[in-house]
Write a protein that holds these residues in place. Sequence first.
Motif, PDB file in Angstrom:
ATOM      1  N   ILE A 199     -45.350 -43.766 101.714  1.00  0.00           N
ATOM      2  CA  ILE A 199     -46.443 -42.877 101.312  1.00  0.00           C
ATOM      3  C   ILE A 199     -45.973 -41.790 100.353  1.00  0.00           C
ATOM      4  CG2 ILE A 199     -48.082 -41.153 102.166  1.00  0.00           C
ATOM      5  CD1 ILE A 199     -48.566 -42.901 104.560  1.00  0.00           C
ATOM      6  N   LYS A 200     -44.758 -41.306 100.541  1.00  0.00           N
ATOM      7  CA  LYS A 200     -44.241 -40.262  99.642  1.00  0.00           C
ATOM      8  C   LYS A 200     -44.161 -40.786  98.209  1.00  0.00           C
ATOM      9  CE  LYS A 200     -41.209 -37.367 101.165  1.00  0.00           C
ATOM     10  NZ  LYS A 200     -39.946 -36.714 101.630  1.00  0.00           N
ATOM     11  N   GLY A 201     -43.659 -42.000  98.057  1.00  0.00           N
ATOM     12  CA  GLY A 201     -43.570 -42.603  96.728  1.00  0.00           C
ATOM     13  C   GLY A 201     -44.939 -42.818  96.118  1.00  0.00           C
ATOM     14  N   LEU A 202     -45.909 -43.236  96.960  1.00  0.00           N
ATOM     15  CA  LEU A 202     -47.274 -43.434  96.481  1.00  0.00           C
ATOM     16  C   LEU A 202     -47.872 -42.113  96.005  1.00  0.00           C
ATOM     17  CD1 LEU A 202     -49.814 -45.201  96.125  1.00  0.00           C
ATOM     18  CD2 LEU A 202     -50.377 -44.710  98.541  1.00  0.00           C
ATOM     19  N   ALA A 203     -47.629 -41.049  96.774  1.00  0.00           N
ATOM     20  CA  ALA A 203     -48.148 -39.725  96.395  1.00  0.00           C
ATOM     21  C   ALA A 203     -47.570 -39.272  95.066  1.00  0.00           C
ATOM     22  CB  ALA A 203     -47.830 -38.714  97.503  1.00  0.00           C
ATOM     23  N   GLU A 204     -46.280 -39.487  94.862  1.00  0.00           N
ATOM     24  CA  GLU A 204     -45.639 -39.101  93.603  1.00  0.00           C
ATOM     25  C   GLU A 204     -46.228 -39.882  92.428  1.00  0.00           C
ATOM     26  OE1 GLU A 204     -41.578 -39.906  94.557  1.00  0.00           O
ATOM     27  OE2 GLU A 204     -41.169 -37.842  95.169  1.00  0.00           O
ATOM     28  N   LYS A 205     -46.464 -41.175  92.658  1.00  0.00           N
ATOM     29  CA  LYS A 205     -47.015 -42.034  91.604  1.00  0.00           C
ATOM     30  C   LYS A 205     -48.427 -41.579  91.224  1.00  0.00           C
ATOM     31  CE  LYS A 205     -48.284 -46.898  90.808  1.00  0.00           C
ATOM     32  NZ  LYS A 205     -49.735 -46.752  90.829  1.00  0.00           N
ATOM     33  N   LEU A 206     -49.294 -41.381  92.233  1.00  0.00           N
ATOM     34  CA  LEU A 206     -50.678 -40.994  91.971  1.00  0.00           C
ATOM     35  C   LEU A 206     -50.764 -39.591  91.367  1.00  0.00           C
ATOM     36  CD1 LEU A 206     -52.411 -42.349  95.218  1.00  0.00           C
ATOM     37  CD2 LEU A 206     -52.496 -43.325  92.919  1.00  0.00           C
ATOM     38  N   ALA A 207     -49.915 -38.694  91.870  1.00  0.00           N
ATOM     39  CA  ALA A 207     -49.921 -37.320  91.341  1.00  0.00           C
ATOM     40  C   ALA A 207     -49.507 -37.310  89.874  1.00  0.00           C
ATOM     41  CB  ALA A 207     -48.993 -36.436  92.163  1.00  0.00           C
ATOM     42  N   GLY A 208     -48.538 -38.134  89.506  1.00  0.00           N
ATOM     43  CA  GLY A 208     -48.108 -38.224  88.121  1.00  0.00           C
ATOM     44  C   GLY A 208     -49.189 -38.764  87.212  1.00  0.00           C
ATOM     45  N   GLU A 209     -49.961 -39.747  87.720  1.00  0.00           N
ATOM     46  CA  GLU A 209     -51.031 -40.351  86.925  1.00  0.00           C
ATOM     47  C   GLU A 209     -52.208 -39.404  86.745  1.00  0.00           C
ATOM     48  OE1 GLU A 209     -50.223 -44.984  88.385  1.00  0.00           O
ATOM     49  OE2 GLU A 209     -51.975 -43.870  89.107  1.00  0.00           O
ATOM     50  N   ARG A 210     -52.470 -38.576  87.772  1.00  0.00           N
ATOM     51  CA  ARG A 210     -53.677 -37.748  87.758  1.00  0.00           C
ATOM     52  C   ARG A 210     -53.406 -36.275  87.481  1.00  0.00           C
ATOM     53  NH1 ARG A 210     -55.932 -40.293  93.464  1.00  0.00           N
ATOM     54  NH2 ARG A 210     -56.053 -42.468  92.752  1.00  0.00           N
ATOM     55  N   GLY A 211     -52.155 -35.889  87.475  1.00  0.00           N
ATOM     56  CA  GLY A 211     -51.837 -34.490  87.269  1.00  0.00           C
ATOM     57  C   GLY A 211     -52.140 -33.635  88.483  1.00  0.00           C
ATOM     58  N   HIS A 212     -52.098 -34.219  89.687  1.00  0.00           N
ATOM     59  CA  HIS A 212     -52.385 -33.485  90.924  1.00  0.00           C
ATOM     60  C   HIS A 212     -51.102 -32.923  91.527  1.00  0.00           C
ATOM     61  CE1 HIS A 212     -56.373 -35.860  91.718  1.00  0.00           C
ATOM     62  NE2 HIS A 212     -56.431 -35.079  90.650  1.00  0.00           N
ATOM     63  N   ASN A 213     -51.274 -32.050  92.514  1.00  0.00           N
ATOM     64  CA  ASN A 213     -50.144 -31.490  93.251  1.00  0.00           C
ATOM     65  C   ASN A 213     -49.589 -32.551  94.216  1.00  0.00           C
ATOM     66  OD1 ASN A 213     -49.109 -30.059  95.883  1.00  0.00           O
ATOM     67  ND2 ASN A 213     -48.862 -28.580  94.215  1.00  0.00           N
ATOM     68  N   VAL A 214     -48.312 -32.879  94.063  1.00  0.00           N
ATOM     69  CA  VAL A 214     -47.686 -33.931  94.872  1.00  0.00           C
ATOM     70  C   VAL A 214     -47.713 -33.570  96.354  1.00  0.00           C
ATOM     71  CG1 VAL A 214     -45.565 -35.229  95.301  1.00  0.00           C
ATOM     72  CG2 VAL A 214     -46.198 -34.620  92.967  1.00  0.00           C
ATOM     73  N   ASP A 215     -47.385 -32.317  96.641  1.00  0.00           N
ATOM     74  CA  ASP A 215     -47.300 -31.861  98.035  1.00  0.00           C
ATOM     75  C   ASP A 215     -48.628 -32.036  98.755  1.00  0.00           C
ATOM     76  OD1 ASP A 215     -45.120 -30.724  99.569  1.00  0.00           O
ATOM     77  OD2 ASP A 215     -46.471 -29.023  99.921  1.00  0.00           O
ATOM     78  N   ALA A 216     -49.695 -31.571  98.137  1.00  0.00           N
ATOM     79  CA  ALA A 216     -51.023 -31.646  98.745  1.00  0.00           C
ATOM     80  C   ALA A 216     -51.479 -33.096  98.899  1.00  0.00           C
ATOM     81  CB  ALA A 216     -52.028 -30.873  97.899  1.00  0.00           C
ATOM     82  N   LEU A 217     -51.209 -33.912  97.894  1.00  0.00           N
ATOM     83  CA  LEU A 217     -51.618 -35.318  97.947  1.00  0.00           C
ATOM     84  C   LEU A 217     -50.853 -36.075  99.030  1.00  0.00           C
ATOM     85  CD1 LEU A 217     -53.423 -37.494  96.739  1.00  0.00           C
ATOM     86  CD2 LEU A 217     -51.666 -37.926  95.003  1.00  0.00           C
ATOM     87  N   TYR A 218     -49.572 -35.762  99.165  1.00  0.00           N
ATOM     88  CA  TYR A 218     -48.759 -36.417 100.200  1.00  0.00           C
ATOM     89  C   TYR A 218     -49.287 -36.095 101.592  1.00  0.00           C
ATOM     90  CZ  TYR A 218     -44.724 -37.456 103.166  1.00  0.00           C
ATOM     91  OH  TYR A 218     -43.907 -37.929 104.156  1.00  0.00           O
ATOM     92  N   LYS A 219     -49.603 -34.815 101.833  1.00  0.00           N
ATOM     93  CA  LYS A 219     -50.140 -34.421 103.139  1.00  0.00           C
ATOM     94  C   LYS A 219     -51.473 -35.113 103.416  1.00  0.00           C
ATOM     95  CE  LYS A 219     -48.006 -29.831 103.274  1.00  0.00           C
ATOM     96  NZ  LYS A 219     -48.247 -28.363 103.251  1.00  0.00           N
ATOM     97  N   LYS A 220     -52.314 -35.203 102.393  1.00  0.00           N
ATOM     98  CA  LYS A 220     -53.615 -35.846 102.535  1.00  0.00           C
ATOM     99  C   LYS A 220     -53.472 -37.320 102.916  1.00  0.00           C
ATOM    100  CE  LYS A 220     -57.705 -37.188  99.844  1.00  0.00           C
ATOM    101  NZ  LYS A 220     -58.312 -37.184  98.498  1.00  0.00           N
ATOM    102  N   LEU A 221     -52.594 -38.030 102.210  1.00  0.00           N
ATOM    103  CA  LEU A 221     -52.385 -39.456 102.492  1.00  0.00           C
ATOM    104  C   LEU A 221     -51.762 -39.670 103.864  1.00  0.00           C
ATOM    105  CD1 LEU A 221     -51.048 -40.688  99.016  1.00  0.00           C
ATOM    106  CD2 LEU A 221     -53.329 -41.033  99.981  1.00  0.00           C
ATOM    107  N   LEU A 222     -50.841 -38.781 104.245  1.00  0.00           N
ATOM    108  CA  LEU A 222     -50.195 -38.906 105.550  1.00  0.00           C
ATOM    109  C   LEU A 222     -51.192 -38.677 106.685  1.00  0.00           C
ATOM    110  CD1 LEU A 222     -47.411 -39.541 106.688  1.00  0.00           C
ATOM    111  CD2 LEU A 222     -46.939 -37.085 106.766  1.00  0.00           C
ATOM    112  N   LYS A 223     -52.092 -37.710 106.499  1.00  0.00           N
ATOM    113  CA  LYS A 223     -53.136 -37.467 107.499  1.00  0.00           C
ATOM    114  C   LYS A 223     -54.052 -38.681 107.634  1.00  0.00           C
ATOM    115  CE  LYS A 223     -53.422 -32.419 107.097  1.00  0.00           C
ATOM    116  NZ  LYS A 223     -54.255 -31.265 106.620  1.00  0.00           N
TER     117      LYS A 223
END
Length: 398
Positions: free
Chosen positions: A319-343
């Motif tokens: 999930i961490k790798g997925l969050a980094e990938k999506l955040a890079g594509e969308r310009g989102h905050n990696v930390d927040a996206l990772y927590k969201k996906l993990l939840k």
Amino acid sequence: MSTQINIGLQAVSKIVSIQEGGAGLSNIRFIQDTSTNLVPRAVFARSKADLFENSFLEISESLLVYYCPAILGERIFRKLYSHGLSPEAKKLISIPAPELLKNKANKALMPVKAAIALGCFAIPLTEFCLNYIKNGLTVKMFKQGNFNNVVSLEKGKSTSEYNDKVAKSAKKNIGRAAMTYTGCVAAGTALALRGKKSNLLQKISEFILMPGTKLFKNKKSAGTVNKYFGLDFRNNGGKLAMSNGQLTSCVLVGGAGYFGAAKDRGKQNFLETLYRFPLVGLYIICGNELLERGFKKLMQNKCPDLIDKNLNIPDVKDIKGLAEKLAGERGHNVDALYKKLLKQKTMLAGVPLLFGIGVMGFFVAGTSVLFTKYRYNKEQAEKFKTRFVSSEKFLGNK
């Protein structure tokens, strides 16, 4: 990337990651089955003897069913029956039979795979014995063979005659299971030694491993029957791991032991088993899997980043790798996206588990206890009424 996650989410994600730790179905099914059955039954235990029986059965069954097939299959019978095969052939043993048979040259491996499966039939047969072992231990430790005494419907000890009958039945049925297993090992050895040169033995082996393919021309029907009734193992990175079909065999063969051992101890034990076992057994075989699939389908639109079109979800470690990938594509905050996906991940894993504990665990355990007490009280009231009417008639005649 350094990500701060609260302790609660860390703990839950750690539990979820256990099921993805490389033991096939074993880890998650052990957690689900033990928590769904043991905790509620311990809460509703009606005596020390009842608590002992529930704890003994649930823990020993879970350890036996979810870990012993891989141990027996991988470490004992795979080595025993694949002796003499080429290194390349030995590696193919872990590949599921339908996939392996895409190359007809692999037909000669079917008897070896079937022999391993028959060797591991010790698991469902031991599951069958556990209920009789439980009966014998309760007689020895608590001097109670009558179910009504075990669950405190009637006070005091069971009669010695009743206890002797229960103990003798336990010994007899354990002996029957041992004889059956001797036959399984003999048949497996014959398949492993002679199957390579016999078309008949190869066909028998294929039926053991994938009965659906032999019984149905429709691929969907064949696949379903293979999944839930075939004795073939799962392939877990080249190692043998427990399959759905092996789990089904444990539930069905173990069910015969449940009902037989319950019948030995009286009507109320048999009726309680008749109510509880089909519900729990069906849930163990496929109910939780269907629930998880249905819940993922329901949440697919709400968790589009996590659930793909085939309802697959990435492991916790990915999930961490997925969050980094999506955040890079969308310009989102990696930390927040990772927590969201993990939840989302922990929710998708946790809701079906909590449903199992709450509904299939506490509801079934609680209602089975209530129904047993209700049936017993009703039976006693009818007996009293019959005796009262009989005494009235006797006094009237006098």
